[in-house]
Design an enzyme around this catalytic site. Sequence first.
Site, PDB file in Angstrom:
ATOM      1  N   GLU A  21       0.878  -4.589  13.332  1.00  0.00           N
ATOM      2  CA  GLU A  21      -0.298  -4.545  14.207  1.00  0.00           C
ATOM      3  C   GLU A  21      -0.835  -5.971  14.361  1.00  0.00           C
ATOM      4  O   GLU A  21      -1.316  -6.361  15.410  1.00  0.00           O
ATOM      5  CB  GLU A  21      -1.343  -3.610  13.579  1.00  0.00           C
ATOM      6  CG  GLU A  21      -2.549  -3.338  14.453  1.00  0.00           C
ATOM      7  CD  GLU A  21      -3.566  -2.453  13.769  1.00  0.00           C
ATOM      8  OE1 GLU A  21      -3.320  -2.008  12.630  1.00  0.00           O
ATOM      9  OE2 GLU A  21      -4.622  -2.232  14.377  1.00  0.00           O
ATOM     10  N   ARG A  31       0.814  -1.219   0.000  1.00  0.00           N
ATOM     11  CA  ARG A  31       0.000   0.000   0.000  1.00  0.00           C
ATOM     12  C   ARG A  31       0.845   1.265   0.000  1.00  0.00           C
ATOM     13  O   ARG A  31       0.384   2.330  -0.407  1.00  0.00           O
ATOM     14  CB  ARG A  31      -0.978  -0.026   1.174  1.00  0.00           C
ATOM     15  CG  ARG A  31      -2.116  -1.014   0.946  1.00  0.00           C
ATOM     16  CD  ARG A  31      -3.020  -1.104   2.150  1.00  0.00           C
ATOM     17  NE  ARG A  31      -2.677  -2.220   3.029  1.00  0.00           N
ATOM     18  CZ  ARG A  31      -3.049  -2.308   4.301  1.00  0.00           C
ATOM     19  NH1 ARG A  31      -3.754  -1.345   4.843  1.00  0.00           N
ATOM     20  NH2 ARG A  31      -2.717  -3.364   5.015  1.00  0.00           N
TER      21      ARG A  31
HETATM   22  C1  PRP Z   1      -0.035  -2.148   6.653  1.00  0.00           C
HETATM   23  C2  PRP Z   1      -0.040  -0.720   6.183  1.00  0.00           C
HETATM   24  C3  PRP Z   1       1.261  -0.173   6.730  1.00  0.00           C
HETATM   25  C4  PRP Z   1       1.443  -0.955   8.018  1.00  0.00           C
HETATM   26  C5  PRP Z   1       1.122  -0.102   9.213  1.00  0.00           C
HETATM   27  O1  PRP Z   1       0.784  -2.903   5.771  1.00  0.00           O
HETATM   28  O2  PRP Z   1      -0.068  -0.646   4.763  1.00  0.00           O
HETATM   29  O3  PRP Z   1       2.347  -0.430   5.864  1.00  0.00           O
HETATM   30  O4  PRP Z   1       0.528  -2.071   7.954  1.00  0.00           O
HETATM   31  O5  PRP Z   1       1.230  -0.847  10.400  1.00  0.00           O
HETATM   32  P1  PRP Z   1       2.364  -0.605  11.466  1.00  0.00           P
HETATM   33  O6  PRP Z   1       2.524   0.890  11.665  1.00  0.00           O
HETATM   34  O7  PRP Z   1       1.815  -1.271  12.679  1.00  0.00           O
HETATM   35  O8  PRP Z   1       3.607  -1.246  10.964  1.00  0.00           O
HETATM   36  P2  PRP Z   1       0.774  -4.491   5.676  1.00  0.00           P
HETATM   37  O9  PRP Z   1       2.004  -5.021   6.306  1.00  0.00           O
HETATM   38  O10 PRP Z   1      -0.543  -4.999   6.171  1.00  0.00           O
HETATM   39  O11 PRP Z   1       0.944  -4.835   4.153  1.00  0.00           O
HETATM   40  P3  PRP Z   1       0.420  -4.241   2.769  1.00  0.00           P
HETATM   41  O12 PRP Z   1       0.797  -2.800   2.679  1.00  0.00           O
HETATM   42  O13 PRP Z   1       1.176  -5.071   1.784  1.00  0.00           O
HETATM   43  O14 PRP Z   1      -1.073  -4.450   2.702  1.00  0.00           O
HETATM   44 MG    MG Z   2       1.766  -1.687   4.185  1.00  0.00          MG
END
Ligand code: PRP
Ligand code: MG
Length: 173
Positions: A98, A61
């Site tokens: 998270e 993302r």
């Molecule tokens: C999600 C979001 C952030 C991160 C935030 O990514 O896009 O990058 O979590 O959480 P944090 O501050 O607790 O680290 P995710 O790892 O779910 O992967 P994605 O972006 O590939 O969906």
């Molecule tokens: Mg992410």
Amino acid sequence: MSDINFKDYIRVIPDFPQPGIRFKDITTLLKDGAVYRAAIEDMRKAIEHLQIDIIAGPEARGFVIGAPLATALGVGFAPIRKSGKLPGETIQASYDLEYGNDSLAMHKDAISPGQRVLIADDLLATGGTIATSMNLVRQLGGEVVGAAFLIELSYLTGREKLEGVEVFSLVTY
Ligand code: PRP
Ligand code: MG
């Protein structure tokens, strides 16, 4: 800055991907071209004074925020990827999310020593992803001068991991 209330375009989905998590779904914002563009433009205005050389963003993302922000500023984009995806020589660092954990990687030549780097992502939650991203950029000799997010979950205090870095969040919950 636009007068759009971006929260109106972010869909909150309860209990995804686990019970108790209220997932902030940005696909409802991204599909509206004018709103997506306004969000990136507001972020650009908020960070342009930092004189950034390059933006780094973690998959997946972080790409949909970091890459358009980089083209809007006219700077390059360095992808931070989950380990095992980049074909060249990499450095890696592990992190907690998270929900769950993973490890991130960058190409060794993604950042030149001394470059002023902004890290962009869609969401600041616990700060694990941004802290690991900063770690990687700093290992490569980059100076992390800023961090920009579409969304900040302030109740998770991820911002505490960003001491000494200018932080901009378009929307805060
Ligand atoms: C999600 C979001 C952030 C991160 C935030 O990514 O896009 O990058 O979590 O959480 P944090 O501050 O607790 O680290 P995710 O790892 O779910 O992967 P994605 O972006 O590939 O969906
Ligand atoms: Mg992410």
